[in-house]
Design a protein around this motif. Structure first.
Motif, mmCIF file in Angstrom:
data_model
loop_
_atom_site.group_PDB
_atom_site.id
_atom_site.type_symbol
_atom_site.label_atom_id
_atom_site.label_comp_id
_atom_site.label_asym_id
_atom_site.label_seq_id
_atom_site.Cartn_x
_atom_site.Cartn_y
_atom_site.Cartn_z
ATOM 1 N N ALA A 103 13.426 -2.458 11.889
ATOM 2 C CA ALA A 103 12.246 -3.268 12.187
ATOM 3 C C ALA A 103 11.038 -2.822 11.373
ATOM 4 O O ALA A 103 10.257 -3.648 10.894
ATOM 5 C CB ALA A 103 11.932 -3.190 13.678
ATOM 6 N N GLY A 104 10.885 -1.511 11.208
ATOM 7 C CA GLY A 104 9.753 -1.006 10.444
ATOM 8 C C GLY A 104 9.796 -1.428 8.989
ATOM 9 O O GLY A 104 8.760 -1.620 8.349
ATOM 10 N N ASP A 105 10.991 -1.601 8.474
ATOM 11 C CA ASP A 105 11.151 -1.988 7.071
ATOM 12 C C ASP A 105 10.993 -3.486 6.852
ATOM 13 O O ASP A 105 10.824 -3.941 5.724
ATOM 14 C CB ASP A 105 12.535 -1.534 6.584
ATOM 15 C CG ASP A 105 12.663 -1.606 5.075
ATOM 16 O OD1 ASP A 105 11.782 -1.084 4.374
ATOM 17 O OD2 ASP A 105 13.648 -2.193 4.588
ATOM 18 N N ALA A 106 11.054 -4.262 7.935
ATOM 19 C CA ALA A 106 11.093 -5.717 7.818
ATOM 20 C C ALA A 106 9.896 -6.287 7.065
ATOM 21 O O ALA A 106 10.053 -7.009 6.072
ATOM 22 C CB ALA A 106 11.194 -6.343 9.210
ATOM 23 N N ILE A 107 8.690 -5.982 7.513
ATOM 24 C CA ILE A 107 7.476 -6.495 6.872
ATOM 25 C C ILE A 107 6.856 -5.440 5.966
ATOM 26 O O ILE A 107 6.499 -5.718 4.822
ATOM 27 C CB ILE A 107 6.442 -6.952 7.921
ATOM 28 C CG1 ILE A 107 7.055 -8.025 8.845
ATOM 29 C CG2 ILE A 107 5.194 -7.487 7.240
ATOM 30 C CD1 ILE A 107 7.439 -9.291 8.143
ATOM 31 N N LYS A 133 12.806 -12.503 9.604
ATOM 32 C CA LYS A 133 12.842 -11.045 9.670
ATOM 33 C C LYS A 133 13.307 -10.566 11.043
ATOM 34 O O LYS A 133 14.136 -9.659 11.151
ATOM 35 C CB LYS A 133 11.459 -10.473 9.359
ATOM 36 C CG LYS A 133 11.024 -10.623 7.907
ATOM 37 C CD LYS A 133 11.895 -9.800 6.989
ATOM 38 C CE LYS A 133 11.414 -9.855 5.548
ATOM 39 N NZ LYS A 133 12.265 -9.040 4.640
ATOM 40 N N PHE A 134 12.801 -11.196 12.092
ATOM 41 C CA PHE A 134 13.235 -10.819 13.435
ATOM 42 C C PHE A 134 14.708 -11.160 13.644
ATOM 43 O O PHE A 134 15.472 -10.364 14.201
ATOM 44 C CB PHE A 134 12.378 -11.524 14.481
ATOM 45 C CG PHE A 134 12.757 -11.208 15.900
ATOM 46 C CD1 PHE A 134 12.589 -9.936 16.407
ATOM 47 C CD2 PHE A 134 13.295 -12.192 16.725
ATOM 48 C CE1 PHE A 134 12.948 -9.637 17.720
ATOM 49 C CE2 PHE A 134 13.644 -11.908 18.026
ATOM 50 C CZ PHE A 134 13.479 -10.624 18.528
ATOM 51 N N GLY A 135 15.105 -12.340 13.195
ATOM 52 C CA GLY A 135 16.510 -12.721 13.316
ATOM 53 C C GLY A 135 17.426 -11.754 12.593
ATOM 54 O O GLY A 135 18.494 -11.392 13.094
ATOM 55 N N GLY A 136 17.012 -11.298 11.412
ATOM 56 C CA GLY A 136 17.816 -10.346 10.663
ATOM 57 C C GLY A 136 17.969 -9.025 11.384
ATOM 58 O O GLY A 136 19.070 -8.449 11.435
ATOM 59 N N VAL A 137 16.876 -8.536 11.966
ATOM 60 C CA VAL A 137 16.934 -7.265 12.688
ATOM 61 C C VAL A 137 17.784 -7.402 13.958
ATOM 62 O O VAL A 137 18.545 -6.498 14.307
ATOM 63 C CB VAL A 137 15.512 -6.768 13.037
ATOM 64 C CG1 VAL A 137 15.574 -5.501 13.884
ATOM 65 C CG2 VAL A 137 14.719 -6.495 11.763
ATOM 66 N N GLY A 200 8.801 -3.060 17.088
ATOM 67 C CA GLY A 200 8.836 -2.478 15.752
ATOM 68 C C GLY A 200 8.385 -3.456 14.688
ATOM 69 O O GLY A 200 7.745 -3.072 13.702
ATOM 70 N N LEU A 201 8.712 -4.732 14.863
ATOM 71 C CA LEU A 201 8.265 -5.747 13.911
ATOM 72 C C LEU A 201 6.750 -5.875 13.921
ATOM 73 O O LEU A 201 6.119 -6.033 12.866
ATOM 74 C CB LEU A 201 8.917 -7.084 14.263
ATOM 75 C CG LEU A 201 8.816 -8.189 13.218
ATOM 76 C CD1 LEU A 201 9.567 -7.802 11.957
ATOM 77 C CD2 LEU A 201 9.359 -9.496 13.785
ATOM 78 N N PHE A 202 6.164 -5.795 15.110
ATOM 79 C CA PHE A 202 4.703 -5.824 15.194
ATOM 80 C C PHE A 202 4.091 -4.620 14.489
ATOM 81 O O PHE A 202 3.148 -4.760 13.700
ATOM 82 C CB PHE A 202 4.267 -5.845 16.658
ATOM 83 C CG PHE A 202 2.815 -5.519 16.869
ATOM 84 C CD1 PHE A 202 1.822 -6.270 16.267
ATOM 85 C CD2 PHE A 202 2.443 -4.438 17.664
ATOM 86 C CE1 PHE A 202 0.473 -5.959 16.454
ATOM 87 C CE2 PHE A 202 1.115 -4.126 17.847
ATOM 88 C CZ PHE A 202 0.121 -4.891 17.246
ATOM 89 N N VAL A 203 4.630 -3.442 14.741
ATOM 90 C CA VAL A 203 4.115 -2.235 14.080
ATOM 91 C C VAL A 203 4.257 -2.364 12.562
ATOM 92 O O VAL A 203 3.405 -1.909 11.796
ATOM 93 C CB VAL A 203 4.858 -0.984 14.589
ATOM 94 C CG1 VAL A 203 4.404 0.268 13.836
ATOM 95 C CG2 VAL A 203 4.620 -0.800 16.082
ATOM 96 N N SER A 204 5.324 -3.020 12.119
ATOM 97 C CA SER A 204 5.568 -3.196 10.697
ATOM 98 C C SER A 204 4.499 -4.055 10.024
ATOM 99 O O SER A 204 4.264 -3.928 8.825
ATOM 100 C CB SER A 204 6.944 -3.820 10.472
ATOM 101 O OG SER A 204 7.264 -3.918 9.112
ATOM 102 N N LEU A 276 6.661 -10.024 19.666
ATOM 103 C CA LEU A 276 6.667 -11.172 18.760
ATOM 104 C C LEU A 276 5.312 -11.865 18.730
ATOM 105 O O LEU A 276 4.854 -12.302 17.667
ATOM 106 C CB LEU A 276 7.756 -12.156 19.180
ATOM 107 C CG LEU A 276 9.199 -11.680 18.978
ATOM 108 C CD1 LEU A 276 10.175 -12.747 19.461
ATOM 109 C CD2 LEU A 276 9.462 -11.342 17.513
ATOM 110 N N SER A 277 4.663 -11.970 19.887
ATOM 111 C CA SER A 277 3.334 -12.601 19.926
ATOM 112 C C SER A 277 2.323 -11.786 19.126
ATOM 113 O O SER A 277 1.523 -12.352 18.361
ATOM 114 C CB SER A 277 2.862 -12.734 21.379
ATOM 115 O OG SER A 277 3.740 -13.545 22.124
ATOM 116 N N ALA A 278 2.353 -10.468 19.297
ATOM 117 C CA ALA A 278 1.429 -9.610 18.560
ATOM 118 C C ALA A 278 1.728 -9.651 17.066
ATOM 119 O O ALA A 278 0.806 -9.665 16.239
ATOM 120 C CB ALA A 278 1.527 -8.180 19.095
ATOM 121 N N ALA A 279 3.014 -9.660 16.705
ATOM 122 C CA ALA A 279 3.382 -9.730 15.288
ATOM 123 C C ALA A 279 2.934 -11.046 14.681
ATOM 124 O O ALA A 279 2.431 -11.090 13.546
ATOM 125 C CB ALA A 279 4.898 -9.554 15.143
#
Length: 290
Positions: A103-107, A133-137, A200-204, A276-279
């Protein structure tokens, strides 16, 4: 008149305009990118090796009942316990770490290599990018947990057979029913880790350093586990992302108890929605320069 303004009339005058087809090429490309990364391949191999090592050690030492963790002794009677033992050990650190890295690498990974702004030139823009990106993770998380469960199951059955599974209630389950319980536990664990992927996606989206995003996410998980160990903070426990991760153990009761698992699914859903909302809020308002 331009092609975009062209409207055909069919079926007695009904207006018809071509619709844009929604394909899976972007998602398939993302999955291929995740699968080809050597670090992901190495991490998957290590994760898959852990239940194999556990099974070999248990087969060699054959611990007596009560001399170690209950799952280890029960493994001698039913190889499917190897799946649960491996996932139980890895859920404490290794699996959250693997999902955090993905997830960290996604964005942040795209921003770090300078390709993020080019990806955002596709027609659907940032929302589509976030969804892909979320679907991939999520798919990678399913594959990771599935591979760990599959290797553990194969090794466990090969070494210990398919005898009846002893439940925490003292009863036994035939192999078919035990397999169903184990499958439910695997799915539950995956859904809990999907919440980690969303956060993790949001943090990314907050950094251009994928390692930093993964470390920050792992620290968040460890902090949740630490806070969950304090009984004086029991009012806080239901809100912690890791609080219900071990609820799959209720599947080993006879009859199985689902109350804590349902709360766990509710918690995972809430954390996923928040992440997801925050991302989305961050990515759609972020000034992309990389």
């Amino acid at each position: 008149m331009s092609a975009a303004d062209t409207v055909s009339t069919v079926d007695g005058g009904a207006d018809w305009a071509p619709r844009r087809r929604v394909g899976t090429r972007f998602l398939r490309s993302e999955m291929g990118l995740i699968a080809r990364r050597r670090r992901n391949q190495a991490a998957l191999a290590v994760l898959a090796a852990i239940p194999i090592i556990i099974a070999i050690v248990i087969a060699a030492t054959r611990p007596a009942p009560g001399s170690g963790p209950p799952l280890f002794a029960a493994m001698l009677d039913n190889g499917l316990i190897t799946v649960l033992a491996g996932l139980s050990i890895e859920l404490g650190l290794f699996l959250p770490l693997a999902v955090s890295v993905l997830a960290g690498d996604a964005i942040a990974g795209e921003a770090n290599t300078g390709t993020l702004r080019y990806l955002l030139t596709v027609p659907a823009g940032r929302v589509r990018l976030l969804a892909v990106k979320f679907g991939g993770v999520v798919v990678a998380t399913f594959v990771t947990v599935g591979v760990v469960a599959l290797t553990g199951g194969i090794m466990g059955i090969a070494l210990f057979g398919t005898g009846d599974m002893v439940t925490l209630s003292g009863t036994t389950l035939p192999f078919g029913e035990a397999l169903g319980r184990v499958a439910l536990a695997v799915v539950y664990i995956v859904l809990c880790l999907v919440a980690v992927a969303a956060i993790g996606l949001f943090v990314s989206t907050l950094t251009e350093q994928p390692i930093g995003a993964a470390v920050a996410m792992l620290m968040f998980i460890i902090l949740s586990q630490i806070l969950g160990a304090f009984s004086d903070l029991d009012w806080l426990h239901p809100f912690l992302i890791t609080n219900y991760w071990s609820a799959w153990g209720d599947l080993l009761r006879d009859p199985p108890a689902y109350d804590q698992m349902l709360l766990g699914l509710l918690s995972a859903g809430a954390w996923t929605a928040f992440g997801l909302s925050a991302a989305w809020a961050r990515l759609t308002t972020k000034d992309i320069t990389s």
